[in-house]
Write a protein that holds these residues in place. Structure first.
Motif, PDB file in Angstrom:
ATOM      1  N   GLY A 160     -38.190 -20.533   2.488  1.00 17.92           N
ATOM      2  CA  GLY A 160     -37.630 -21.601   2.752  1.00 17.92           C
ATOM      3  C   GLY A 160     -36.013 -21.634   2.048  1.00 17.92           C
ATOM      4  N   THR A 161     -35.851 -20.441   1.063  1.00 18.84           N
ATOM      5  CA  THR A 161     -34.433 -20.442   0.465  1.00 18.84           C
ATOM      6  C   THR A 161     -34.083 -18.999   0.273  1.00 18.84           C
ATOM      7  OG1 THR A 161     -35.831 -19.707  -1.687  1.00 18.84           O
ATOM      8  CG2 THR A 161     -35.475 -22.301  -1.345  1.00 18.84           C
TER       9      THR A 161
ATOM     10  N   GLN B 113     -36.614 -30.015   7.644  1.00 18.23           N
ATOM     11  CA  GLN B 113     -35.556 -30.165   6.615  1.00 18.23           C
ATOM     12  C   GLN B 113     -36.123 -30.342   5.448  1.00 18.23           C
ATOM     13  OE1 GLN B 113     -36.519 -32.475   8.583  1.00 18.23           O
ATOM     14  NE2 GLN B 113     -37.086 -34.075   7.057  1.00 18.23           N
ATOM     15  N   THR B 114     -35.499 -30.013   4.229  1.00 22.96           N
ATOM     16  CA  THR B 114     -35.479 -30.259   2.839  1.00 22.96           C
ATOM     17  C   THR B 114     -34.642 -31.060   2.215  1.00 22.96           C
ATOM     18  OG1 THR B 114     -34.225 -28.314   2.203  1.00 22.96           O
ATOM     19  CG2 THR B 114     -36.503 -27.751   2.771  1.00 22.96           C
TER      20      THR B 114
ATOM     21  N   PRO C  94     -33.093 -25.386   6.242  1.00 21.89           N
ATOM     22  CA  PRO C  94     -33.195 -24.326   5.465  1.00 21.89           C
ATOM     23  C   PRO C  94     -32.642 -22.968   6.088  1.00 21.89           C
ATOM     24  CG  PRO C  94     -35.435 -25.165   6.124  1.00 21.89           C
ATOM     25  CD  PRO C  94     -34.328 -26.038   6.309  1.00 21.89           C
TER      26      PRO C  94
END
Length: 292
Positions: free
Chosen positions: A55-56, A78-79, A84
């Motif tokens: 996710g990063t 979404q974060t 992401p």
């Protein structure tokens, strides 16, 4: 035949690939852990290559695959900091010259509360939660990317998903079903098979815009529980008032009960030509019972 990159191989995406994966020459997907990637690589051997994406940090193999991708499915939510996929793979996406269509899986939750009234794709959202606000922002981010890159972006707003392993029949059989009653509360549902065919229809049409993916019959939440119990020849669980059930609900579960609306699906049928396999929970639950 085309190449598909799928970000987030969750419940809906797995069913899509299981049903329509043979139409793609190559499929590359992501999950959060290397362990889960190994499981899926074994299950879909020869049809799919799965990599871990936390996710990063961008996964190099997936970034490289975007260079040859024709279609992309995004089912990662979404974060706190935004979408992401756009954050991690923005550079690769900027150079994805073959990309023609993106399908982004969103939620009817962005409409917020409409007091049980009907909503369609032209209904302005009433954002009552931070989660819905972030989801709508992610929709806008993908639409912005599509406009800049001249790539069709279809936003599929999904109702509550059920299907194999996730349905009222399972809850009744396991004794976990709760028949929560909140006067006036209405939900839409959608069978995961109809989610899969909506995704494929959007790809086939290289569709852009917003489409609600929901069943034909919004109904009180307890109706499906009662019907599932009848199919199994069991007594339905007793009614529980929402006020009594709410303290034991998670924040996510509570967010679903805060909003009440009826979701229209005419555009899905008219513009994408989708005929629902399971227009109500009754057809869906009957078929799930027959498949056991």
């Amino acid at each position: 035949m085309s190449t598909l990159v799928c970000f987030g191989l969750g419940y809906s995406a797995e069913h899509f690939i299981g049903r329509f994966g043979d139409g793609y020459a190559r499929i590359v997907g992501t999950v959060r852990s290397a362990e889960r990637a190994a499981v899926l690589n074994g299950r879909f051997a020869g049809r799919l290559k799965v990599f871990a994406f936390d996710g990063t940090s961008p996964t190099p193999e997936v970034a490289a695959a975007l260079g040859s991708a024709d279609r992309m499915l995004v089912s990662i939510p979404q974060t706190e900091t935004g979408d992401p996929v756009l954050a991690a793979f923005g550079d690769a996406l900027a150079h994805a010259r073959r990309l023609r269509c993106i399908v982004y899986l969103s939620t009817v939750g962005v409409y917020g509360d409409h007091g049980g009234g009907w909503v369609d794709e032209d209904t302005p959202p009433r954002l009552g939660s931070a989660r819905a606000q972030k989801r709508l922002a992610a929709e806008h981010a993908w639409q912005g990317f599509g406009a800049r890159s001249k790539v069709a972006v279809a936003i599929l707003r999904l109702a509550g998903i059920y299907g194999p392993g996730r349905n009222a029949l399972v809850q009744i059989a396991q004794g976990t079903a709760r028949r929560v009653v909140k006067p006036g509360q209405i939900f839409n549902r959608v069978h995961v098979a109809d989610v899969a065919q909506a995704i494929e229809a959007a790809f086939a049409a290289s569709a852009g815009g917003i489409f609600n993916v929901a069943d034909d019959e919004p109904s009180p939440p307890g109706d499906a529980i009662v019907f599932a119990a009848q199919l199994l020849g069991r007594e339905p669980p007793p009614e529980v008032a929402f006020a009594d059930a709410a303290p034991s609900m998670s924040p996510l579960a509570l967010s679903f009960w805060q909003d009440c609306r009826r979701v229209g699906n005419d555009k899905l049928k008219r513009a994408l030509g989708v005929t629902l396999d399971y227009p109500t929970y009754r057809e869906g639950l009957r078929a799930l019972l027959a498949s056991v």
